[in-house]
Write a protein that holds these residues in place. Structure first.
Motif, PDB file in Angstrom:
ATOM      1  N   GLU A 154       0.828  -1.215   0.000  1.00  0.00           N
ATOM      2  CA  GLU A 154       0.000   0.000   0.000  1.00  0.00           C
ATOM      3  C   GLU A 154       0.853   1.252   0.000  1.00  0.00           C
ATOM      4  O   GLU A 154       0.403   2.319  -0.421  1.00  0.00           O
ATOM      5  N   LEU A 155       2.074   1.120   0.522  1.00  0.00           N
ATOM      6  CA  LEU A 155       3.001   2.253   0.572  1.00  0.00           C
ATOM      7  C   LEU A 155       4.342   1.805   0.001  1.00  0.00           C
ATOM      8  O   LEU A 155       4.933   0.834   0.468  1.00  0.00           O
ATOM      9  N   LEU A 156       4.793   2.523  -1.032  1.00  0.00           N
ATOM     10  CA  LEU A 156       6.083   2.202  -1.653  1.00  0.00           C
ATOM     11  C   LEU A 156       7.069   3.312  -1.329  1.00  0.00           C
ATOM     12  O   LEU A 156       6.783   4.494  -1.592  1.00  0.00           O
ATOM     13  N   LEU A 157       8.222   2.935  -0.783  1.00  0.00           N
ATOM     14  CA  LEU A 157       9.265   3.905  -0.459  1.00  0.00           C
ATOM     15  C   LEU A 157      10.410   3.671  -1.428  1.00  0.00           C
ATOM     16  O   LEU A 157      11.073   2.627  -1.364  1.00  0.00           O
ATOM     17  N   LEU A 158      10.618   4.601  -2.337  1.00  0.00           N
ATOM     18  CA  LEU A 158      11.588   4.401  -3.417  1.00  0.00           C
ATOM     19  C   LEU A 158      12.682   5.456  -3.312  1.00  0.00           C
ATOM     20  O   LEU A 158      12.438   6.649  -3.508  1.00  0.00           O
ATOM     21  N   GLU A 183      -4.691   3.635  -8.234  1.00  0.00           N
ATOM     22  CA  GLU A 183      -5.350   2.495  -7.569  1.00  0.00           C
ATOM     23  C   GLU A 183      -5.295   2.609  -6.046  1.00  0.00           C
ATOM     24  O   GLU A 183      -5.723   1.701  -5.344  1.00  0.00           O
ATOM     25  N   GLY A 184      -4.707   3.716  -5.563  1.00  0.00           N
ATOM     26  CA  GLY A 184      -4.713   3.948  -4.117  1.00  0.00           C
ATOM     27  C   GLY A 184      -3.389   3.691  -3.421  1.00  0.00           C
ATOM     28  O   GLY A 184      -3.279   3.868  -2.206  1.00  0.00           O
ATOM     29  N   THR A 185      -2.364   3.262  -4.168  1.00  0.00           N
ATOM     30  CA  THR A 185      -1.044   3.082  -3.561  1.00  0.00           C
ATOM     31  C   THR A 185      -0.434   4.454  -3.280  1.00  0.00           C
ATOM     32  O   THR A 185      -0.593   5.376  -4.075  1.00  0.00           O
ATOM     33  N   THR A 186       0.231   4.570  -2.158  1.00  0.00           N
ATOM     34  CA  THR A 186       0.942   5.802  -1.819  1.00  0.00           C
ATOM     35  C   THR A 186       2.421   5.581  -2.139  1.00  0.00           C
ATOM     36  O   THR A 186       2.969   4.541  -1.789  1.00  0.00           O
ATOM     37  N   LEU A 187       3.034   6.539  -2.828  1.00  0.00           N
ATOM     38  CA  LEU A 187       4.441   6.387  -3.195  1.00  0.00           C
ATOM     39  C   LEU A 187       5.253   7.567  -2.681  1.00  0.00           C
ATOM     40  O   LEU A 187       4.865   8.724  -2.877  1.00  0.00           O
ATOM     41  N   ILE A 188       6.366   7.272  -2.034  1.00  0.00           N
ATOM     42  CA  ILE A 188       7.319   8.313  -1.645  1.00  0.00           C
ATOM     43  C   ILE A 188       8.579   8.062  -2.457  1.00  0.00           C
ATOM     44  O   ILE A 188       9.137   6.965  -2.424  1.00  0.00           O
ATOM     45  N   ILE A 189       8.967   9.063  -3.227  1.00  0.00           N
ATOM     46  CA  ILE A 189      10.054   8.881  -4.187  1.00  0.00           C
ATOM     47  C   ILE A 189      11.080   9.986  -4.000  1.00  0.00           C
ATOM     48  O   ILE A 189      10.757  11.166  -4.153  1.00  0.00           O
ATOM     49  N   SER A 190      12.316   9.621  -3.689  1.00  0.00           N
ATOM     50  CA  SER A 190      13.354  10.646  -3.661  1.00  0.00           C
ATOM     51  C   SER A 190      13.985  10.711  -5.043  1.00  0.00           C
ATOM     52  O   SER A 190      14.133   9.692  -5.717  1.00  0.00           O
ATOM     53  N   THR A 191      14.308  11.903  -5.469  1.00  0.00           N
ATOM     54  CA  THR A 191      14.860  12.045  -6.819  1.00  0.00           C
ATOM     55  C   THR A 191      15.706  13.297  -6.954  1.00  0.00           C
ATOM     56  O   THR A 191      15.519  14.272  -6.228  1.00  0.00           O
ATOM     57  N   HIS A 192      16.651  13.216  -7.900  1.00  0.00           N
ATOM     58  CA  HIS A 192      17.404  14.404  -8.290  1.00  0.00           C
ATOM     59  C   HIS A 192      16.904  14.935  -9.625  1.00  0.00           C
ATOM     60  O   HIS A 192      17.376  15.958 -10.091  1.00  0.00           O
ATOM     61  N   TYR A 193      15.989  14.185 -10.245  1.00  0.00           N
ATOM     62  CA  TYR A 193      15.522  14.586 -11.572  1.00  0.00           C
ATOM     63  C   TYR A 193      14.307  15.497 -11.431  1.00  0.00           C
ATOM     64  O   TYR A 193      13.270  15.073 -10.935  1.00  0.00           O
TER      65      TYR A 193
END
Ligand SMILES: Nc1ncnc2c1ncn2[C@@H]1O[C@H](COP(=O)(O)OP(=O)(O)O)[C@@H](O)[C@H]1O
Ligand SMILES: [Mg+2]
Length: 246
Positions: A154-158, A183-193
């Motif tokens: 349910e939660l993706l930490l990328l 679809e309701g998934t929560t995503l936390i994404i760190s990025t330099h882009y």
């Protein structure tokens, strides 16, 4: 109904004399793609590791699904892709996926279907028999993502998931991220882009472990008056909290 997936309150993390996170507070609702941006050393990975439960806060709170980060009962609801891949290099692509499947309790047909889906998403179906150590950095990155989302968390930490990934596949990743969020998934994404940052629903910009700004990309542009996120972040970096964000 409580739609809040992540709540961070006054979160502080010290490594000896170094303060990696400094009284950080933020909340993330369900189905959000939430971007973490900021220079190297600003605390992005530390925040993600606290949310996974790998690191404990020095003070303050991090809760996921209403439970303290690190609680065993929420582990299966989370998928984590570390910045440095957490793969077993002496196992093949498929064996790595089998390992993560068993960790998350996936069995039988369910395991087979999800393994095929994950292989196909990251375009590694043809490399299923290759050992991790035979894969290039970009291919390892792809396998690492497949392992993180195999159990449909349910939660993706990328943590910087698209470093070393070519632009075409990066596009494929983002289509998948957007679909999952829908679809309701929560995503936390760190990025330099910054092109990726602009695709997030909300962005948190960190510097020296502090939150410089937390807003939608459009609002950040609007309130800084800059034409691009790159310029907006440069300005925010220089002016810090003085920029007039509500
Ligand atoms: N395990 C650790 N021990 C000591 N210092 C650490 C550790 N992990 C991170 N740091 C320090 O904490 C700060 C934040 O690091 P990090 O969260 O990795 O930043 P980012 O992911 O934004 O590049 C940096 O100064 C880093 O050197
Ligand atoms: Mg990092």
């Amino acid at each position: 109904m409580n739609d809040e997936v992540v709540r961070v309150e006054e979160l502080t993390k010290d490594f000896g004399a170094l303060r990696a996170l400094d009284r950080l507070s933020l909340t993330i609702p369900r189905g959000t793609i939430y971007g973490l941006v900021g220079p190297n050393g600003s605390g992005k990975s530390t925040l993600i590791k606290i949310l996974t439960g790998l690191l404990r806060p020095t003070s303050g709170q991090a809760t996921l699904f209403g439970q303290t980060a690190g609680t065993i009962s929420i582990r299966r609801r989370i998928g984590y892709m570390p910045q440095l891949e957490g793969l077993y290099l002496d196992l093949t692509v498929e064996e790595n996926l089998q390992f993560f499947a068993s960790v998350y309790g996936l069995k039988g047909a369910d395991q087979r279907v999800r393994t095929e889906e994950a292989l196909s998403l990251v375009e590694l179906t043809a490399r299923r028999g290759s050992k991790g150590e035979e894969l290039s950095g970009g291919l390892r990155q792809r396998l690492s993502l497949a392992c993180a989302l195999l159990h449909r968390p349910e939660l993706l930490l990328l943590d910087e998931p698209t470093v070393g990934v070519d632009p075409e596949l990066r596009q494929t990743f983002w289509e998948a991220f957007t679909r999952m969020a829908g679809e309701g998934t929560t995503l936390i994404i760190s990025t330099h882009y910054l092109e990726e940052a602009s695709r997030c629903r909300r962005l948190a910009m960190l510097r020296d472990g502090q939150l410089l700004v937390e807003e939608s990309p459009a609002r950040i542009l609007e309130s800084t008056g800059e034409a691009s996120l790159e310029e907006a972040f440069l300005r925010l970096g220089k002016e810090g909290r003085r920029v007039g964000l509500a």
